[in-house]
Scaffold this motif. Structure first.
Motif, PDB file in Angstrom:
ATOM      1  N   MET A   1       0.839  -1.178   0.000  1.00  7.49           N
ATOM      2  CA  MET A   1       0.000   0.000   0.000  1.00  7.49           C
ATOM      3  C   MET A   1       0.884   1.241   0.000  1.00  7.49           C
ATOM      4  N   LYS A   2       0.452   2.237  -0.777  1.00  2.00           N
ATOM      5  CA  LYS A   2       1.196   3.493  -0.842  1.00  2.00           C
ATOM      6  C   LYS A   2       0.818   4.409   0.313  1.00  2.00           C
ATOM      7  N   VAL A   3       1.769   5.265   0.675  1.00  2.00           N
ATOM      8  CA  VAL A   3       1.544   6.236   1.743  1.00  2.00           C
ATOM      9  C   VAL A   3       0.313   7.087   1.442  1.00  2.00           C
ATOM     10  N   SER A   4       0.110   7.453   0.186  1.00  2.00           N
ATOM     11  CA  SER A   4      -1.024   8.299  -0.194  1.00  2.00           C
ATOM     12  C   SER A   4      -2.366   7.671   0.170  1.00  2.00           C
ATOM     13  N   GLU A   5      -2.413   6.358   0.267  1.00  2.00           N
ATOM     14  CA  GLU A   5      -3.649   5.658   0.613  1.00  2.00           C
ATOM     15  C   GLU A   5      -3.860   5.560   2.125  1.00  2.00           C
ATOM     16  N   ALA A   6      -2.824   5.768   2.901  1.00  2.00           N
ATOM     17  CA  ALA A   6      -2.906   5.594   4.353  1.00  2.00           C
ATOM     18  C   ALA A   6      -2.867   6.911   5.128  1.00  2.00           C
ATOM     19  N   MET A   7      -2.279   7.938   4.554  1.00  2.00           N
ATOM     20  CA  MET A   7      -2.101   9.214   5.267  1.00  2.00           C
ATOM     21  C   MET A   7      -3.436   9.891   5.527  1.00  2.00           C
ATOM     22  N   HIS A   8      -3.421  10.853   6.447  1.00  2.00           N
ATOM     23  CA  HIS A   8      -4.611  11.678   6.620  1.00  2.00           C
ATOM     24  C   HIS A   8      -4.346  13.076   6.075  1.00  2.00           C
ATOM     25  N   THR A   9      -5.415  13.647   5.566  1.00  2.00           N
ATOM     26  CA  THR A   9      -5.365  14.978   4.966  1.00  2.00           C
ATOM     27  C   THR A   9      -6.486  15.804   5.566  1.00  2.00           C
ATOM     28  N   PRO A  10      -6.468  17.068   5.456  1.00  2.00           N
ATOM     29  CA  PRO A  10      -5.413  17.886   4.879  1.00  2.00           C
ATOM     30  C   PRO A  10      -4.280  18.084   5.873  1.00  2.00           C
ATOM     31  N   ALA A  11      -3.201  18.609   5.385  1.00  2.00           N
ATOM     32  CA  ALA A  11      -2.076  18.962   6.252  1.00  2.00           C
ATOM     33  C   ALA A  11      -1.677  20.389   5.921  1.00  2.00           C
ATOM     34  N   GLU A  12      -1.542  21.175   6.951  1.00  2.00           N
ATOM     35  CA  GLU A  12      -1.129  22.564   6.769  1.00  2.00           C
ATOM     36  C   GLU A  12       0.046  22.847   7.685  1.00  2.00           C
ATOM     37  N   TRP A  13       0.893  23.720   7.258  1.00  2.00           N
ATOM     38  CA  TRP A  13       2.008  24.134   8.086  1.00  2.00           C
ATOM     39  C   TRP A  13       1.770  25.559   8.539  1.00  2.00           C
ATOM     40  N   VAL A  14       2.503  25.944   9.569  1.00  2.00           N
ATOM     41  CA  VAL A  14       2.454  27.323  10.041  1.00  2.00           C
ATOM     42  C   VAL A  14       3.843  27.927   9.896  1.00  2.00           C
ATOM     43  N   GLU A  15       3.870  29.227   9.833  1.00  2.00           N
ATOM     44  CA  GLU A  15       5.141  29.936   9.707  1.00  2.00           C
ATOM     45  C   GLU A  15       5.943  29.832  11.000  1.00  2.00           C
ATOM     46  N   ALA A  16       7.249  29.896  10.870  1.00  2.00           N
ATOM     47  CA  ALA A  16       8.153  29.748  12.009  1.00  2.00           C
ATOM     48  C   ALA A  16       7.967  30.849  13.052  1.00  2.00           C
ATOM     49  N   ASP A  17       7.440  31.993  12.664  1.00  2.00           N
ATOM     50  CA  ASP A  17       7.256  33.081  13.621  1.00  2.00           C
ATOM     51  C   ASP A  17       5.875  33.075  14.296  1.00  2.00           C
ATOM     52  N   THR A  18       5.124  32.001  14.135  1.00  2.00           N
ATOM     53  CA  THR A  18       3.803  31.883  14.753  1.00  2.00           C
ATOM     54  C   THR A  18       3.954  31.669  16.259  1.00  2.00           C
ATOM     55  N   PRO A  19       3.225  32.446  17.069  1.00  2.00           N
ATOM     56  CA  PRO A  19       3.281  32.231  18.521  1.00  2.00           C
ATOM     57  C   PRO A  19       2.775  30.839  18.889  1.00  2.00           C
ATOM     58  N   VAL A  20       3.393  30.238  19.896  1.00  2.00           N
ATOM     59  CA  VAL A  20       2.989  28.891  20.290  1.00  2.00           C
ATOM     60  C   VAL A  20       1.568  28.859  20.832  1.00  2.00           C
ATOM     61  N   SER A  21       1.059  29.981  21.314  1.00  2.00           N
ATOM     62  CA  SER A  21      -0.337  30.021  21.760  1.00  2.00           C
ATOM     63  C   SER A  21      -1.281  29.701  20.606  1.00  2.00           C
ATOM     64  N   GLU A  22      -0.974  30.210  19.411  1.00  2.00           N
ATOM     65  CA  GLU A  22      -1.790  29.925  18.227  1.00  2.00           C
ATOM     66  C   GLU A  22      -1.655  28.462  17.808  1.00  2.00           C
ATOM     67  N   ILE A  23      -0.462  27.919  17.936  1.00  2.00           N
ATOM     68  CA  ILE A  23      -0.240  26.519  17.561  1.00  2.00           C
ATOM     69  C   ILE A  23      -0.995  25.599  18.510  1.00  2.00           C
ATOM     70  N   ALA A  24      -0.935  25.887  19.805  1.00  2.00           N
ATOM     71  CA  ALA A  24      -1.667  25.083  20.783  1.00  2.00           C
ATOM     72  C   ALA A  24      -3.172  25.153  20.522  1.00  2.00           C
ATOM     73  N   ALA A  25      -3.668  26.332  20.187  1.00  2.00           N
ATOM     74  CA  ALA A  25      -5.091  26.490  19.893  1.00  2.00           C
ATOM     75  C   ALA A  25      -5.484  25.676  18.658  1.00  2.00           C
ATOM     76  N   ARG A  26      -4.626  25.669  17.660  1.00  2.00           N
ATOM     77  CA  ARG A  26      -4.890  24.873  16.448  1.00  2.00           C
ATOM     78  C   ARG A  26      -4.895  23.389  16.776  1.00  2.00           C
ATOM     79  N   MET A  27      -3.946  22.956  17.593  1.00  2.00           N
ATOM     80  CA  MET A  27      -3.906  21.542  17.990  1.00  2.00           C
ATOM     81  C   MET A  27      -5.204  21.152  18.700  1.00  2.00           C
ATOM     82  N   ALA A  28      -5.666  22.020  19.578  1.00  2.00           N
ATOM     83  CA  ALA A  28      -6.900  21.730  20.315  1.00  2.00           C
ATOM     84  C   ALA A  28      -8.100  21.703  19.370  1.00  2.00           C
ATOM     85  N   LYS A  29      -8.196  22.686  18.497  1.00  2.00           N
ATOM     86  CA  LYS A  29      -9.330  22.785  17.566  1.00  2.00           C
ATOM     87  C   LYS A  29      -9.387  21.597  16.616  1.00  2.00           C
ATOM     88  N   ASP A  30      -8.222  21.200  16.076  1.00  2.00           N
ATOM     89  CA  ASP A  30      -8.169  20.131  15.077  1.00  2.00           C
ATOM     90  C   ASP A  30      -7.915  18.750  15.674  1.00  2.00           C
TER      91      ASP A  30
END
Length: 139
Positions: A1-30
């Motif tokens: 089986m290929k990775v494309s068939e097993a992975m979950h989507t979507p995937a988004e990245w954040v910029e390196a200058d994003t405050p960790v408070s925003e990252i934690a909030a995204r983790m909680a929301k998603d």
């Protein structure tokens, strides 16, 4: 089986200058445990819920002023959509990681392959081997 068939989507990245408070909030929301970090249109690292706990909270850092770049795991280990899940499992085993960003043929982030995704797509033996490898006690 290929990775494309097993992975979950979507995937988004954040910029390196994003405050960790925003990252934690995204983790909680998603309901996710890791977020890829990018800069200048390239993946440069990953920040996990464990990174937030040990590198931010445990050190008493200000979550509004601390950025992803300050506390992320640097470098990026990834797999590609056309690789086999077995190859990705071996990479996860070697690097002792639970999540792999998945890039397409244009080196664009298109998904994440997690231990949970592996558990749903690979055989019990491979899943067990990976779980044992990434769950080894820290010394």
């Amino acid at each position: 089986m290929k990775v494309s068939e097993a992975m979950h989507t979507p995937a988004e990245w954040v910029e390196a200058d994003t405050p960790v408070s925003e990252i934690a909030a995204r983790m909680a929301k998603d309901d996710i445990g890791a977020v890829p970090i990018g800069k200048d249109d390239k993946l440069i690292g990953m920040i996990t819920d464990r990174d937030l706990a040990l590198r931010v909270v445990a050190k008493g850092l200000d979550v509004e002023r601390t950025t992803a770049a300050d506390v992320m795991s640097k470098g990026i280990v990834y797999c590609q959509t056309e690789e086999t899940v077995e190859d990705a499992i071996h990479l996860m085993d070697q690097k002792k990681i639970r999540r792999l960003p998945v890039l397409d043929e244009n080196k664009r982030l298109v998904g994440i392959l997690s231990l949970g995704d592996v558990a749903h797509s690979a055989g019990l033996q491979l899943t067990g081997e990976l779980a044992r490898a990434v769950a080894d006690h820290h010394r």
